[in-house]
Write a protein that holds these residues in place. Structure first.
Motif, short mmCIF file in Angstrom:
data_model
loop_
_atom_site.label_atom_id
_atom_site.label_comp_id
_atom_site.label_asym_id
_atom_site.label_seq_id
_atom_site.Cartn_x
_atom_site.Cartn_y
_atom_site.Cartn_z
N ASP A 1 21.92 -21.95 63.87
CA ASP A 1 21.47 -23.06 64.56
C ASP A 1 20.44 -23.82 63.74
OD1 ASP A 1 20.03 -24.59 66.41
OD2 ASP A 1 20.02 -23.28 68.05
N VAL A 2 20.92 -25.11 63.46
CA VAL A 2 20.08 -25.71 62.43
C VAL A 2 18.94 -26.30 63.24
CG1 VAL A 2 22.25 -26.79 61.13
CG2 VAL A 2 21.21 -27.98 63.11
N ALA A 3 18.67 -26.43 64.30
CA ALA A 3 17.47 -26.52 65.03
C ALA A 3 16.40 -25.50 65.27
CB ALA A 3 17.57 -27.20 66.47
N ASP A 4 16.79 -24.25 64.87
CA ASP A 4 15.82 -23.26 65.17
C ASP A 4 15.37 -22.69 63.41
OD1 ASP A 4 15.33 -21.06 67.01
OD2 ASP A 4 16.04 -20.20 65.43
N GLU A 5 13.95 -22.52 63.59
CA GLU A 5 13.48 -22.18 62.42
C GLU A 5 14.09 -20.80 62.00
OE1 GLU A 5 9.40 -23.08 61.73
OE2 GLU A 5 9.65 -22.59 59.62
N LYS A 6 13.75 -20.06 62.89
CA LYS A 6 14.27 -18.52 62.72
C LYS A 6 15.70 -18.50 62.02
CE LYS A 6 11.14 -15.92 65.44
NZ LYS A 6 10.82 -15.90 66.85
N SER A 7 16.48 -19.26 62.88
CA SER A 7 18.01 -19.16 62.45
C SER A 7 17.93 -19.59 60.97
CB SER A 7 18.85 -20.05 63.55
OG SER A 7 20.16 -20.03 62.89
N ARG A 8 17.39 -20.71 60.84
CA ARG A 8 17.49 -21.03 59.33
C ARG A 8 17.09 -20.37 58.25
NH1 ARG A 8 15.11 -26.10 61.87
NH2 ARG A 8 13.24 -25.42 61.19
N THR A 9 15.87 -19.76 58.75
CA THR A 9 15.63 -18.67 57.74
C THR A 9 16.30 -17.36 57.46
OG1 THR A 9 13.15 -19.45 58.32
CG2 THR A 9 13.33 -17.27 57.11
N ALA A 10 17.06 -16.92 58.58
CA ALA A 10 17.97 -16.01 58.39
C ALA A 10 18.93 -16.36 57.65
CB ALA A 10 18.30 -15.43 59.96
N PHE A 11 19.51 -17.52 58.01
CA PHE A 11 20.76 -17.87 57.30
C PHE A 11 20.35 -18.07 55.44
CE2 PHE A 11 23.31 -21.42 55.46
CZ PHE A 11 24.72 -21.10 55.89
N ALA A 12 19.25 -18.46 55.24
CA ALA A 12 18.91 -18.50 53.83
C ALA A 12 19.04 -17.27 53.19
CB ALA A 12 17.62 -19.31 53.71
N HIS A 13 18.59 -16.23 53.86
CA HIS A 13 18.59 -14.85 53.61
C HIS A 13 19.99 -14.29 53.34
CE1 HIS A 13 14.13 -14.83 54.47
NE2 HIS A 13 14.32 -14.37 53.26
N GLU A 14 20.69 -14.60 54.24
CA GLU A 14 22.26 -14.10 54.39
C GLU A 14 23.32 -14.79 53.40
OE1 GLU A 14 25.29 -12.90 57.95
OE2 GLU A 14 23.33 -13.82 58.35
N LEU A 15 22.72 -16.03 53.11
CA LEU A 15 23.84 -17.01 52.38
C LEU A 15 24.09 -16.13 50.96
CD1 LEU A 15 25.63 -19.42 52.04
CD2 LEU A 15 23.43 -20.59 51.23
#
Ligand SMILES: NC(=O)c1ccc[n+]([C@@H]2O[C@H](COP(=O)([O-])OP(=O)(O)OC[C@H]3O[C@@H](n4cnc5c(N)ncnc54)[C@H](OP(=O)(O)O)[C@@H]3O)[C@@H](O)[C@H]2O)c1
Length: 235
Positions: free
Chosen positions: A63-77
């Motif tokens: 969810d691009v609007a959600d900071e936690k989601s962006r952080t989790a995505f950056a770790h998963e990528l």
């Protein structure tokens, strides 16, 4: 030097509309693709594509609007790819039916979070994973333009896309030392859920022209705002 033909691509808002078409065409040209969307479990079309292209398409939650989601995505990528040559910040929202006197803070905030803050901070969060010489394409809109005399409609969308244009300029400056090109693109008026049934072109036509413009983007064009053919647009 820019990468002539990006091979590791990431698309946000990839489960429908232009995002899904970007994924289709990137796969067709041979890229390895990460498709980010809010609900991968419900992304039927993307999951079908992943089955047709084993190992070349990964679907991850974002969810691009959600900071936690962006952080989790950056770790998963990094678990699914070893870098990104092309980031397409495609996810966007348009709250329709806004009327003067009834514009809500909720609409404005959601539009800014999704259309401007999200792409800006996602790009920052992923910057160490972006390849030197790579490209970031931000899906803007002619509705962002300050150089026109717009009617009063969709102000939350217009304001947020104008903010995205400045975010594009700032990202271009921040990433210039690494030869990363950052551009804002207008896809035209496209037949998607957002564009509606009166729109002028199909997602297929829009995306094939956008991908040509992206492939031709050099650092000299970084920080610019272009239509789908690559012609400079008025800010
Ligand atoms: N269509 C046009 O005529 C047109 C014209 C100019 C610019 N654009 C821009 O082009 C881009 C794509 O538009 P479209 O026509 O394909 O729109 P669309 O059909 O409405 O699809 C929007 C996509 O963005 C996703 N999204 C929305 N909010 C999100 C969030 N917070 N996090 C992650 N994903 C989110 C949606 O996911 P869900 O399915 O989960 O909602 C959906 O996949 C947008 O940035 C739009 O502003 C479109």
């Amino acid at each position: 030097m820019p990468i002539a033909q990006p091979r590791r691509s990431l698309v946000t808002g990839a489960n429908r509309g232009l995002g899904l078409e970007f994924v289709r065409q990137l796969l067709a040209r041979g890229d390895r693709v990460v498709a980010a969307c809010r609900h991968p479990g419900k992304a039927t079309a993307l999951n079908a594509l992943a089955g047709e292209h084993p190992g070349r398409l990964h679907v991850l939650p974002l969810d691009v609007a959600d900071e936690k989601s962006r952080t989790a995505f950056a770790h998963e990528l990094p678990l699914v790819c070893d870098g990104i040559d092309l980031l397409i910040n495609n996810a966007g929202v348009l709250h329709s039916g806004e009327r003067w006197g009834g514009i809500s803070a909720a609409n404005l905030e959601d539009s800014l979070r999704t259309n401007a803050i999200g792409p800006f901070l996602l790009t920052q969060a992923l910057s160490s994973q972006l390849a030197d010489g790579g490209t970031v394409a931000n899906l803007s809109s002619m509705m962002s333009s300050l150089g026109t005399d717009p009617d009063f409609h969709s102000p939350s969308y217009r304001i947020s896309k104008t903010a995205l244009n400045m975010a594009t300029k700032m990202l271009a400056k921040a990433l210039e030392p690494r030869g990363i090109t950052v551009i804002a693109l207008c896809p035209g008026w496209v037949l998607t859920d957002m564009g509606g049934s009166g729109a002028q072109i199909t997602p297929g036509e829009s995306v094939s022209e956008l991908l040509e413009t992206i492939a031709a983007a050099t650092p000299a064009r970084s920080g610019g705002f272009y239509d789908r053919y690559g012609k400079a647009m008025a800010w």
